[in-house]
Design an enzyme around this catalytic site. Sequence first.
Site: not given
Length: 376
Positions: A64-65, A98, A253, A264
Amino acid sequence: MADQHSAPVSFTGSSTAPSLRWEDLPEGPVIVLLDQRRLPADETELVCTDVPALVEAISSLAVRGAPLLGVAGAYGVALAAVRGFDVDQAAVMLAHARPTAVNLAYGVQRALKAYEGALKSGAGTGPAAAAALDEARALHREDAEASDRMAEHGLALLRELLPGGGFRVLTHCNTGALVSGGAGTALAVVGAAHRMGKLRRLWVDETRPLLQGARLTAYEAARAGMPYTLLTDNAAGSLFSAGEVDAVLIGADRIAADGSVANKVGSYPLAVLARYHHVPFIVVAPTTTVDLETADGAGIEVEQRPGQEVTELPGAEAGVPVAPLGTQAYNPAFDVTPPELVTAIVTENGVVSPVTEAGLAELCDRSRSGNGMMSI
């Protein structure tokens, strides 16, 4: 069928384990990931031999990230090409794993373009696959270099805004080496301050619903020897009111053309608190996270996570409930902070402050070789 397996691995020293690497094995190439779902209790590597396994790892947040997702997407295209799978199908699967993090689609497109360009030039599938892998490796190197430059620009900005030093920084989610091919984004800036003896306290939001601050940022901070304290997300207001926060540093993101920042969930309330208490709210992200095709925050698709991440204890084997059966949960993965609440956006190409559409576009247009500070 997706082929994915785990293996325990031991790491020593203060640095975190490599988040992602390409490895050529006798039975064929694989992508090896540090399984972030199992941190901090277990440092376990996840081995993906095909794209469906990598897509599952991305969807489940094993990897992730935003910056690292771009690198993973590029390596995923290369993996499909080298192993002789359908590259176009792999690219579609990866790009949609995603929806909010724009880096994922960016990395996929870079490797795909290299692959298709080699085919159009008359190269066979072997050389085309090698071209895709070369592009993925180039993106990986660029991300590591971008981390270093963001840390440099971010630290310079902190020292300008807070000339007394002894920074007390609040951060949200995880923005360190676990999200990057290098030292990370916001946490890279914090790390640079720590190494210079300028970090007085790192306040770490636990970050609901998946506790990525508690599990991952605290993990990285502990390994680096930073002075850090973990807090529940809804305790941040009391810190601000007590005057215990000098700056908020977060990652992103996706950043829309007008400077709206998707990060987030819980980031937007921090921006509101920071504005009320006259505390700088700083976003650190590479230019690959800026999506000039999305005009503003309303155009950013916000990923909705499963409700059980809220209604059950995280990581529980049998899903131990913390809410009555049948409880519906609102569980967005991200929220969007408007540009007027953002003090500055720090990228590898410099700093834009105040955050404006024209300033952000100019910053993104600069060559990656331009390393200087730029305030607009």
